[in-house]
Design a protein around this motif. Structure first.
Motif, PDB file in Angstrom:
ATOM      1  N   ASN A 173      39.758  53.399  45.169  1.00 40.27           N
ATOM      2  CA  ASN A 173      39.883  52.638  43.933  1.00 40.27           C
ATOM      3  C   ASN A 173      40.522  51.283  44.234  1.00 40.27           C
ATOM      4  N   PHE A 174      39.685  50.289  44.504  1.00 42.10           N
ATOM      5  CA  PHE A 174      40.175  48.963  44.887  1.00 42.10           C
ATOM      6  C   PHE A 174      39.855  47.992  43.753  1.00 42.10           C
ATOM      7  N   VAL A 175      40.825  47.798  42.931  1.00 41.41           N
ATOM      8  CA  VAL A 175      40.560  47.160  41.656  1.00 41.41           C
ATOM      9  C   VAL A 175      41.386  45.893  41.479  1.00 41.41           C
ATOM     10  N   THR A 176      40.771  44.884  40.891  1.00 36.86           N
ATOM     11  CA  THR A 176      41.509  43.654  40.577  1.00 36.86           C
ATOM     12  C   THR A 176      41.625  43.531  39.061  1.00 36.86           C
ATOM     13  N   LYS A 177      42.853  43.529  38.575  1.00 33.88           N
ATOM     14  CA  LYS A 177      43.059  43.392  37.139  1.00 33.88           C
ATOM     15  C   LYS A 177      44.040  42.263  36.911  1.00 33.88           C
ATOM     16  N   ARG A 178      43.644  41.350  36.082  1.00 31.95           N
ATOM     17  CA  ARG A 178      44.553  40.230  35.858  1.00 31.95           C
ATOM     18  C   ARG A 178      44.415  39.709  34.440  1.00 31.95           C
ATOM     19  N   GLY A 179      45.524  39.325  33.882  1.00 33.74           N
ATOM     20  CA  GLY A 179      45.509  38.752  32.545  1.00 33.74           C
ATOM     21  C   GLY A 179      46.115  37.371  32.576  1.00 33.74           C
ATOM     22  N   LEU A 180      45.575  36.493  31.761  1.00 32.49           N
ATOM     23  CA  LEU A 180      46.113  35.146  31.685  1.00 32.49           C
ATOM     24  C   LEU A 180      46.648  34.911  30.277  1.00 32.49           C
ATOM     25  N   CYS A 181      47.942  34.651  30.184  1.00 34.44           N
ATOM     26  CA  CYS A 181      48.511  34.225  28.915  1.00 34.44           C
ATOM     27  C   CYS A 181      48.315  32.720  28.871  1.00 34.44           C
ATOM     28  N   VAL A 233      36.632  44.833  38.299  1.00 35.41           N
ATOM     29  CA  VAL A 233      37.429  43.663  37.943  1.00 35.41           C
ATOM     30  C   VAL A 233      37.672  43.712  36.444  1.00 35.41           C
ATOM     31  N   VAL A 234      38.910  43.504  36.059  1.00 34.03           N
ATOM     32  CA  VAL A 234      39.236  43.380  34.637  1.00 34.03           C
ATOM     33  C   VAL A 234      39.879  42.015  34.429  1.00 34.03           C
ATOM     34  N   GLU A 235      39.342  41.283  33.480  1.00 35.17           N
ATOM     35  CA  GLU A 235      39.925  39.974  33.152  1.00 35.17           C
ATOM     36  C   GLU A 235      40.359  39.983  31.689  1.00 35.17           C
ATOM     37  N   ILE A 236      41.551  39.484  31.461  1.00 32.14           N
ATOM     38  CA  ILE A 236      42.012  39.356  30.072  1.00 32.14           C
ATOM     39  C   ILE A 236      42.397  37.904  29.842  1.00 32.14           C
ATOM     40  N   TYR A 237      41.900  37.350  28.784  1.00 37.24           N
ATOM     41  CA  TYR A 237      42.224  35.966  28.459  1.00 37.24           C
ATOM     42  C   TYR A 237      42.886  35.958  27.087  1.00 37.24           C
ATOM     43  N   ALA A 238      44.163  35.646  27.055  1.00 34.83           N
ATOM     44  CA  ALA A 238      44.889  35.671  25.787  1.00 34.83           C
ATOM     45  C   ALA A 238      45.291  34.255  25.393  1.00 34.83           C
ATOM     46  N   MET A 239      44.849  33.861  24.222  1.00 34.38           N
ATOM     47  CA  MET A 239      45.191  32.509  23.762  1.00 34.38           C
ATOM     48  C   MET A 239      46.507  32.527  23.002  1.00 34.38           C
ATOM     49  N   LYS A 240      46.832  31.382  22.430  1.00 33.86           N
ATOM     50  CA  LYS A 240      48.108  31.214  21.740  1.00 33.86           C
ATOM     51  C   LYS A 240      48.391  32.368  20.763  1.00 33.86           C
ATOM     52  N   CYS A 288      49.920  39.469  35.546  1.00 30.51           N
ATOM     53  CA  CYS A 288      49.964  38.557  34.413  1.00 30.51           C
ATOM     54  C   CYS A 288      50.271  37.160  34.907  1.00 30.51           C
ATOM     55  N   VAL A 289      49.470  36.222  34.497  1.00 29.88           N
ATOM     56  CA  VAL A 289      49.777  34.823  34.774  1.00 29.88           C
ATOM     57  C   VAL A 289      50.313  34.248  33.473  1.00 29.88           C
ATOM     58  N   LEU A 290      51.604  33.931  33.469  1.00 26.94           N
ATOM     59  CA  LEU A 290      52.250  33.493  32.238  1.00 26.94           C
ATOM     60  C   LEU A 290      52.243  31.970  32.203  1.00 26.94           C
ATOM     61  N   LYS A 291      51.134  31.434  31.697  1.00 31.47           N
ATOM     62  CA  LYS A 291      50.963  29.986  31.719  1.00 31.47           C
ATOM     63  C   LYS A 291      51.548  29.353  30.462  1.00 31.47           C
ATOM     64  N   GLY A 292      51.322  30.005  29.331  1.00 29.51           N
ATOM     65  CA  GLY A 292      51.843  29.458  28.083  1.00 29.51           C
ATOM     66  C   GLY A 292      53.355  29.598  28.012  1.00 29.51           C
TER      67      GLY A 292
END
Lengths: 417, 481, 252
Positions: free
Chosen positions: B285-293, B253-260, B318-322
């Protein structure tokens, strides 16, 4: 229920006229009429005419009386700035007196209609049954015809005309010809122009076919156009529709050789309560050829448009490249577009792509232009013109392109508001 | 066609370059999965109680889930009780310098071209090396520390920075997100953690290098990257595994948390063992990678070059929240022999004026199947959003398959979504054409494949790009003709 | 330069070439004509080294060496250039990159230093003029989306870049409309010199109005059945191939 009666009326009117004019004595016409009667007029249930109610457009004022012989049209003005070889149809009837050739290599002959049917389209059959004569235009091999050949359809009657102009053009190997097709009509004359043309393009030959549709506001037009291409030839077909109550184009290109380049470009500007329907067929039958199609439309008011692009790649047509794109802008809520790309591919080593978009005018771009001081209308016109003019890449001849561009601009500006 | 077979054979007889096994003594858990194993792992890592609870919650949820069947891949059922969930090379509890690390271990990474001896590294790349289940060394730690950057193994982060871990672990990929993510959450053993403080531009590439060494072992690592406001980091990930006849599971699992205003670039060159020419062995190779803007104007960019693994199942998203946030996905996925890949991305537009771009280049050779699966979702609120997707497939030979599954949902009318797809085929004709101009076959394949993948390779950091180019040519050499 | 003796070749057990003998000297242009299926393109492909074609008999000597023993790229590096009837499209590889790779591999083979980017671009600009080809076209993927005329111009451009000793133009007229034909022929003519030779393979006599050959050979059923000068081509245009076929029938 009502529609059914009207349809029957129209059919019986046609059948009566066919008999009265004594057309049933001719085997080819009879064959066409029989097949037409068996098929009947298309309805909303006919797949090919699903969105295009031609019968309804005709039923209000249709008469099938024989068109009057050519009078001298008051307004046979010349549309183009360059000298042209002229082939003129007046009210659907070929006029030898107005058809003036500048290039002595072009030969025109008239003959009785043949017995081979070009298409099973109901209107093509109707043309076959009713056309006055078969006009054949021939360009010999190895000649570049400098002046374009203008095929003009004139309508000068205040009463309804049922016209069936029909012509064939054979361009010999290694030659070059530019054909300009257009209509001259009084802005409100009512007529049904049911046209059929057939162009045979020889090997290594270049054809430029520019069709400009700007007839009367009451025009019902069915344009059956068939182009048959031989090896190493190139065709640029441009169809611009600027006017008409109901316009249906059936443009078919048979890619019947190797090393062929075919370009199909089209533009339709549809306002009021008009309907423009473009059905194109690109039929790849041999290997190593390519086709490239771009049709664009702008719809306003209650305008409706239909685009149906068929690409066939037959089993023999390996290494075919076929591209198709249809892009539309809807300017009003009530306008609409039915677009349907249809790729049928039987060969496995081919490259085909299609794409279609429907959108509104780019508000961001509009705002940008207005923020630079342009009036809203001007900005809109500028953007629409930019959108439309991409199709002009399909016209290789610069001066023809410039004139078509001018006509498009003239048409686009009043549309805007 | 006889020539094709010959060439394919020639290629497939090529050895997987990283297929050796290091002779390391391992400290491993017994086979199988149960609450006890989860507790065993947590105990081994001396984890705090809250983390054990988090794991157990994930484990219990996992037992209620079923393996996803929708990917366009086929494989025999995985026996989750036949996997070792924890394996660590035996070494001193926590090495304080490289001198204390088992020399065999250092050699392992030297062999991979990953030098853990900082002085030897010419380029400024800080590496966290993960072997089987644990992180063995992290380089350049002090230098990064001066800038306030935290870059360490996950276990160390749990010990040293529990607040950050507690706050962000599972914040992008919840423990219950999907079958493999839940499995990972229950049994993850180590991984990398990275925190870039506000306003800091990380001066070097950060890199994690994964290697599976022990047999019958699954690797379940977790990477967490937190980029605070206005920060920037470029992160690289590489992987290899020994050649083995059985399939091994890798569920990371890869998690990315990107702030403003933060920007994170995450690049992967994945070269897990793909199995042999007959499709025996290789990594799942069963991988979950997700980033949150999470904040406005944040940007997350995924670049991946996928050449390995028997089966790849991965959708870096990518979850483009901002508002005005940007997501990018650049991918080259190569499959050869019997490899299967179902990979793509998800771009979830939630904020206004968000933008995303997808460039996917699939290359299929041999008898492989390569699928692109991508979702673009534009939420009602995400007005004026844009997406552009381009999905190209290149077929080498005529026994492989390429598939494209785009899912596009747009819930508002001011957004624009464009999708383009092409499929092209490379065969004898193209190779002969090159030869006729004086270019030999090997150069021709390299020329074609690198030309095709250029757009994506250009996104990789320089040094990685060169490596990826070689890898591509090597993977596909001789597979056309 | 080229000496073909009694060449027999087949594809998938089917004999196509049945004993061709032909000698081409430097400075000469030979036209090989014949109806469809007579073996013209097979001859071109066999000389370039396509593997589907198996040589069963005969020999081909090129610059004193056995051509048939060389791989396709060796032939190319020794100066044999085949202009393809239908040039192949290669996605993702620009013509510039392609030509740079090819030219430098050929230069290395000749023991010359590879050209650097600047020298290469200079050479390229010079050769582009010859076939009126635009640089934007050369930046695009090789032949992808090119019109028939653009593809053929690209072939001649590549020929100009690689400066071959022996050029084989396979059905160069196919895919060319009449305007493009003139441009391509102009390029070919400009490249003619006393040091190189050209074999023009065509079924279209008109091409020879533009590329004037020194010798014309008629290929029929895998054999050269008639050889002559340019007049032979004119005679063929007038009478068609049936005349040759009839001639052969009576001779038998």
């Amino acid at each position: 229920m009502e529609a059914a009666t009207d349809k029957k009326n129209l059919l019986s009117l046609l059948a009566e006229a066919f008999d009265q004019r004594g057309l049933d004595h001719h085997a080819g016409r009879r064959k066409a009429m029989e097949l037409f009667s068996a098929k009947g007029l298309p309805t909303a249930k006919s797949e090919e005419y699903r969105f295009t109610p031609i019968v309804r457009a005709l039923e209000s004022n249709f008469t099938a009386i024989a068109p009057t012989k050519s009078t001298t049209p008051q307004f046979l003005e010349h549309l183009w700035s360059m000298p042209c070889n002229l082939v003129v149809f007046i009210n659907g009837v070929y006029s030898a007196t107005h058809s003036i050739l500048l290039d002595p290599h072009i030969k025109i002959t008239r003959a009785e209609i043949g017995t081979t049917l070009l298409s099973e389209d109901p209107f093509a059959l109707l043309n076959h049954a009713f056309a006055e004569t078969e006009v054949t235009i021939e360009v010999p091999p190895h000649h570049t015809i400098e002046q374009p050949l203008a095929v003009v359809y004139c309508f000068d009657q205040p009463s309804f005309i049922f016209a069936n102009p029909r012509w064939t053009c054979r361009i010999g190997a290694g030659s070059k010809l530019s054909v300009l097709e257009y209509t001259l009509a009084e802005s409100s004359s009512p007529y049904f122009n049911n046209k059929q043309s057939f162009i045979e393009v020889g090997e290594h030959t270049i054809l430029e076919l520019t069709t400009l549709q700007q007839g009367s506001k009451d025009e019902v037009l069915v344009n059956n156009s068939l182009v048959n291409m031989a090896s190493s030839s190139r065709a640029y077909c441009y169809t611009g529709t600027l006017e008409g109550k109901l316009v249906r184009n059936n443009l078919t290109l048979l890619i019947d050789g190797e090393g062929i380049d075919a370009h199909l470009h089209g533009l339709y500007l549809v306002g009021g309560s008009s309907l423009v329907d473009n059905h194109t067929v690109v039929d790849h039958r041999k290997p190593n050829s390519q086709s490239n199609e771009l049709y664009k439309g702008v719809m306003d008011g209650n305008g409706k448009a239909v685009f149906n692009g068929k690409i066939f790649v037959r089993p023999d047509a390996q290494k075919t490249n076929a591209f198709q794109s249809n892009r539309n802008i809807l300017l009003s809520e009530a306008s609409n577009i039915h677009t349907k790309p249809q790729l049928e591919i039987w060969a496995d080593d081919v490259k085909c792509s299609h794409g279609c978009t429907t959108g509104q005018l780019d508000e961001e771009a509009l705002f940008y232009l207005r923020s630079r001081g342009l009036a809203k209308d001007t900005a809109k016109g500028m953007l629409l013109n930019a959108f439309a003019s991409e199709t002009l890449e399909g016209i290789p001849n610069e001066s023809i392109r410039a004139q078509v561009n001018q006509l498009i601009q003239n048409k686009l500006h009043p549309t805007i508001e | 066609m006889a020539k094709d077979d010959h060439i394919i054979q020639e290629f497939t007889s090529r050895e997987y370059e990283h297929g050796w096994v290091s002779d390391l003594e391992a400290d491993a858990a017994p086979k199988g999965l149960s609450e006890d194993i989860v507790r065993f792992i947590s105990r081994r890592k001396s984890e705090p109680e809250w983390l054990l609870e988090w794991r157990l919650k994930a484990y219990r949820h996992w037992t209620t889930m079923v393996e996803p069947k929708w990917p366009n891949v086929t494989y025999p059922a995985i026996n989750y009780q036949d996997i070792i969930y924890y394996s660590a090379p035996k070494q001193k509890a926590s090495p304080t310098s490289l001198d204390e690390i088992d020399p065999e271990l250092l050699k392992t990474f030297e062999k991979l071209g990953i030098s853990l001896t900082e002085q030897k590294r010419l380029s400024g790349i800080a590496v966290d090396a993960v072997l089987d289940s644990v992180s063995v060394a992290t380089t350049f730690k002090e230098k990064l520390g001066e800038l306030g950057i935290i870059f360490c193994s996950f276990s160390e982060a749990v010990r040293e920075h529990p607040d950050l871990i507690k706050k962000y672990l599972g914040s992008v990929v919840p423990a219950t997100d999907n079958y493999f993510a839940a499995l990972n959450s229950a049994v993850f053993s180590d991984g990398s953690f990275c925190y870039i403080p506000a306003g800091v531009r990380c001066p070097m590439e950060l890199s994690t290098y994964f290697r599976i060494n022990a047999a019958k072992t699954g690797q379940f690592e977790r990477t967490l990257i937190v980029a605070d406001e206005g920060s920037y980091v470029s992160y690289l990930e590489g992987c290899t595994a020994p050649m083995r006849d059985e399939n091994q599971l890798h569920a990371a699992v890869v998690e990315i948390y990107a702030m403003k205003n933060a920007e994170v670039k995450y690049s992967t060159v994945q070269n897990w063992y793909p199995g042999n020419k007959d499709g025996v062995g290789g990594i799942y190779n069963f991988v979950t990678k997700r980033g949150l803007c999470a904040g406005d104007h944040a940007k997350i960019s995924w670049t991946q070059v996928e050449t390995g693994s028997a089966i790849t199942w991965k959708y870096p998203s990518c979850v483009l929240k901002g508002d005005y946030s940007v997501g990018e996905f650049y991918s080259v996925a190569v499959t050869n022999n019997y490899q299967q890949a179902d990979t793509g991305t998800k771009m979830i537009h939630l904020g206004k004026n968000t933008k995303s771009r997808i460039v996917s280049k699939g290359i299929s050779a041999g008898k492989s199947q390569n699928s692109y699966r991508g979702q673009v979702h534009v939420h009602k609120r995400a007005v004026q959003s844009r997406n552009f997707s381009q999905c190209d497939s290149l077929l080498l030979g005529d026994q492989c398959g390429a598939h494209t599954f785009p899912y596009i949902d747009v819930e508002n009318s001011s957004s624009r979504v464009e999708h383009e797809a092409t499929t092209s085929k490379i065969g004898e004709d193209q190779i002969f054409y090159c030869q006729q101009r004086g270019i030999d076959e090997e150069s021709a394949v390299a020329l074609i494949v690198n030309g095709y993948a250029k757009e994506v390779l250009n996104q990789l950091p320089m040094e990685f790009a060169v490596e990826a180019q070689k890898l591509l040519a090597l993977t596909l050499e001789g597979s056309v003709g | 330069m080229l000496k073909i003796q009694n060449l027999h070749a087949q594809i998938e057990e089917k004999p196509i070439l049945n004993g061709i003998s032909l000698t081409v000297n430097a400075g000469e242009v030979h036209a090989i004509m014949g109806p469809n299926g007579s073996g013209k393109s097979t001859l071109a492909a066999t000389l370039a080294g396509r593997e589907e074609y198996t040589v069963t008999q005969g020999s081909v000597e090129y610059m004193g060496k056995n051509l048939l023993e060389m791989t396709p790229e060796e032939r190319a590096r020794e100066g044999v250039f085949l202009a393809f009837q239908y040039p192949v499209e290669i996605p993702g590889v620009s013509t510039i990159n392609f030509m740079k790779t090819a030219l430098n591999q050929i230069r290395v083979h000749r023991g010359e230093a590879p050209l650097d980017a600047v020298a290469f671009l200079k050479l390229m600009k010079e050769k582009m003029k010859l076939v009126e080809i635009d640089q934007s076209l050369l930046n695009r993927s090789l032949n992808e989306g090119f019109s028939g005329g653009e593809k053929k111009r690209n072939e001649i451009f590549q020929m100009a870049m690689l400066e071959p000793r022996l050029s084989i133009l396979d059905e160069t007229d196919s895919g060319l409309d009449i305007d493009a034909l003139r441009i391509v022929a102009h390029g070919v003519n400009a490249l003619r010199s006393k040091n190189n030779a050209t074999i023009v393979v065509t079924h279209y006599q008109r091409l020879l109005d533009y590329i004037v050959p020194d010798f014309v050979h008629v290929l029929y059923k895998g054999r050269i059945v008639k050889s002559g000068t340019r007049e032979l081509a004119l005679e063929l245009e007038e009478k068609g191939y049936d005349w040759i076929k009839a001639d052969l029938a009576t001779a038998r």
